[in-house]
Structure formats: C-alpha cells, structure tokens
Write an enzyme that holds these catalytic residues in place. Sequence first.
Site, PDB file in Angstrom:
ATOM      1  N   LYS A  54     -28.529  -4.624   1.256  1.00  0.00           N
ATOM      2  CA  LYS A  54     -28.428  -5.461   2.091  1.00  0.00           C
ATOM      3  C   LYS A  54     -27.378  -4.942   3.449  1.00  0.00           C
ATOM      4  O   LYS A  54     -27.384  -4.880   4.507  1.00  0.00           O
ATOM      5  CB  LYS A  54     -28.485  -6.806   2.094  1.00  0.00           C
ATOM      6  CG  LYS A  54     -29.817  -7.479   1.543  1.00  0.00           C
ATOM      7  CD  LYS A  54     -29.890  -8.755   1.068  1.00  0.00           C
ATOM      8  CE  LYS A  54     -31.176  -9.136   0.313  1.00  0.00           C
ATOM      9  NZ  LYS A  54     -31.133 -10.393  -0.510  1.00  0.00           N
ATOM     10  N   GLN A  98     -27.493 -15.305  -1.569  1.00  0.00           N
ATOM     11  CA  GLN A  98     -28.214 -14.496  -2.675  1.00  0.00           C
ATOM     12  C   GLN A  98     -28.604 -15.344  -3.776  1.00  0.00           C
ATOM     13  O   GLN A  98     -27.812 -16.058  -4.167  1.00  0.00           O
ATOM     14  CB  GLN A  98     -27.568 -13.402  -3.162  1.00  0.00           C
ATOM     15  CG  GLN A  98     -28.333 -12.528  -3.956  1.00  0.00           C
ATOM     16  CD  GLN A  98     -29.476 -11.644  -3.335  1.00  0.00           C
ATOM     17  OE1 GLN A  98     -29.429 -11.466  -1.899  1.00  0.00           O
ATOM     18  NE2 GLN A  98     -30.485 -11.297  -4.228  1.00  0.00           N
ATOM     19  N   ASP A 121     -33.542 -16.145   5.696  1.00  0.00           N
ATOM     20  CA  ASP A 121     -34.504 -16.251   4.775  1.00  0.00           C
ATOM     21  C   ASP A 121     -35.618 -17.007   4.886  1.00  0.00           C
ATOM     22  O   ASP A 121     -36.675 -16.845   4.169  1.00  0.00           O
ATOM     23  CB  ASP A 121     -33.880 -16.663   3.247  1.00  0.00           C
ATOM     24  CG  ASP A 121     -33.291 -15.722   2.395  1.00  0.00           C
ATOM     25  OD1 ASP A 121     -33.699 -14.573   2.258  1.00  0.00           O
ATOM     26  OD2 ASP A 121     -32.114 -16.221   1.660  1.00  0.00           O
TER      27      ASP A 121
END
Length: 294
Positions: A54, A98, A121
């Site tokens: 990422k 995460q 997200d």
Amino acid sequence: MTAHLIDGKAFSAKVRSNVAEDVSKLKDNHNIKPGLAVVIVGNDPASEIYVKNKVKQTAAVGMNSFHFEMPEETSQEELVAKVKELNADPAVNGILVQLPLPKHMDEAAIIETISPEKDVDGFHVVNSGLLATGGKGMVPCTPLGCILMLKDTLGDLSGKKAIVVGRSNIVGKPMAQLLLNESCTVTIAHSRTKNLEDEVRAADIVVAAVGRAEMVKGDWIKEGATVIDVGINRIPAPERGEGKTRVVGDVEFASAAERAHAITPVPGGVGPMTIACLLKNTVTATCYQNGIEI
Ligand code: GUN
C-alpha cells in the site's frame, strides 16, 4: 463456452494510472497533494506485506504516504490518540488502520474513531449508511473493485440476477448494496442458505466471498454467467511436492470457466483491484474534503 478472463492486474494498472492523472490535476489546478496514512499495529506477517504494498503504490501515484508502525502492546487509548491526531492533520486525506488488530483491541471502536470523511476503507457506520441510502460516501475497496470490473465487462447491469455468497461487513454486504444500486435483483447467500446450488444456478452474476476454498462448484454456474471470485485460500498441493501449497478462490475455477461468459482468476483477479481502489478512494476523499467535483 470458455470464459473470457477478467484481468485484474491489467485493469488495476488502468485504475492506478487514472488515479495518477487525477493526483497530477489536483496538484496543477488546486495545489493539493493527497495524503494517505496507513497504521499497522503488531507484526502479523501477512499484514506487513499488504501494508508495504500500500505504501509503495501510494507513493507511485504521486501521493504523500504516511506510514505508522505501532508495537503489539499498544493500548486501545494509544491507538485512539493516533487516529485522532491523523483526523486533525490537514495533510492526511485518508486513514487506513490495517486489520486485524491485536486481540486486546476493540476493532469496531477504532473504526468508529476514524473521521468518516477520511475513512478510505469505507468501514465506518456513516459510510455503510450512506451506501445503503444512496448517498455520497466512501465505498469499501474490494466491492468497489468488483463492481468496476463487472461494469467494464458487462456494461449496464440493470435487471440482472446477482448472487453474493458471503455476508461480511467488508465484502458481502457492501457488494450487495452496490449491485442493488446498479438495479440488479440481488440474493445474499450465507452458511445457512438452503439449496445454495439452485440459488447460484439462477444467477447472471456470481460474486463469491465466503473464504472457503472452491466451495462454489463449477457446474452450478449458469451458462453465460459472469463470475467474480473474491476468495484467496491457500490449500495443500502435494502434486507440487511435499509441503507445497497453492492459492485458489472460492469458486472451482476450471469447471466454472467452461460455463461462464467471464470469470476472474485467483490470483490476478480481484486481489490487485483492492489497493488500486484504496488509492482511488483517497483521491475521492480529497476531492470531497476540498469541495472539488470529480
Ligand atoms: N486487512 C486485510 N484487508 C484489509 C483492508 O482492505 N483494509 C484494512 N483496514 N485492513 C485489511
């Protein structure tokens, strides 16, 4: 029929290239450089690989990448404080914590601490609510990648019968909402569904996201259907040698490809789209935050 392969690698490269163009326009026209902050707690090896990717891809499209590694023993309060600091930082347009978090942490509480405008997200209840009511919010990356591939493959999805196998908050439920927003007739199947086979047989679009290796059998697929396989399952592969493994999806690929019009491979299908959509979401968030039309 032998299915057309939906190439997630090539498609994600196209998405990333469009993101890079948008980033460059934001800089030239508005003097804004989007920033994505990724926070990882602990040292889960799979998470470390995801996060490294990422961070690398964020920088590759010209965005600022902020990377925070916190130790396994970090307290809930310390992580909440970090998220609040990032919420208040104007250089940070997107925040990703995460998952999974260490067991002593309350994931839902952390997600709800992220400012909904920076929740790239799309996991915050404000964003799931906006998706459910047709508002402008952040859409979870994996389902967003799936819907982009479906529209690219099929064009208008309106009136098609779709089945989503799996009802997770991260993939199944938002996927069903996105298909509904495209005017599909949507079935959500799960572990208690009776006669899954017949439900799958009726579908023009099958999205499999249960996390069980090859659970959807190839001969369940309707002739000419489109299959999106979200599963990434590692299974033993003794044919490759002792102790060897291979990665398969949630759909029996070879037999499904005999019947489908189009299908995503595993690996190389949905997987590469997830990070590309994270970058796309970061641009979207930056534009919303600055009142820029995209
Ligand atoms: N862990 C595995 N996939 C994801 C993802 O898409 N977002 C976050 N935050 N954590 C993950």
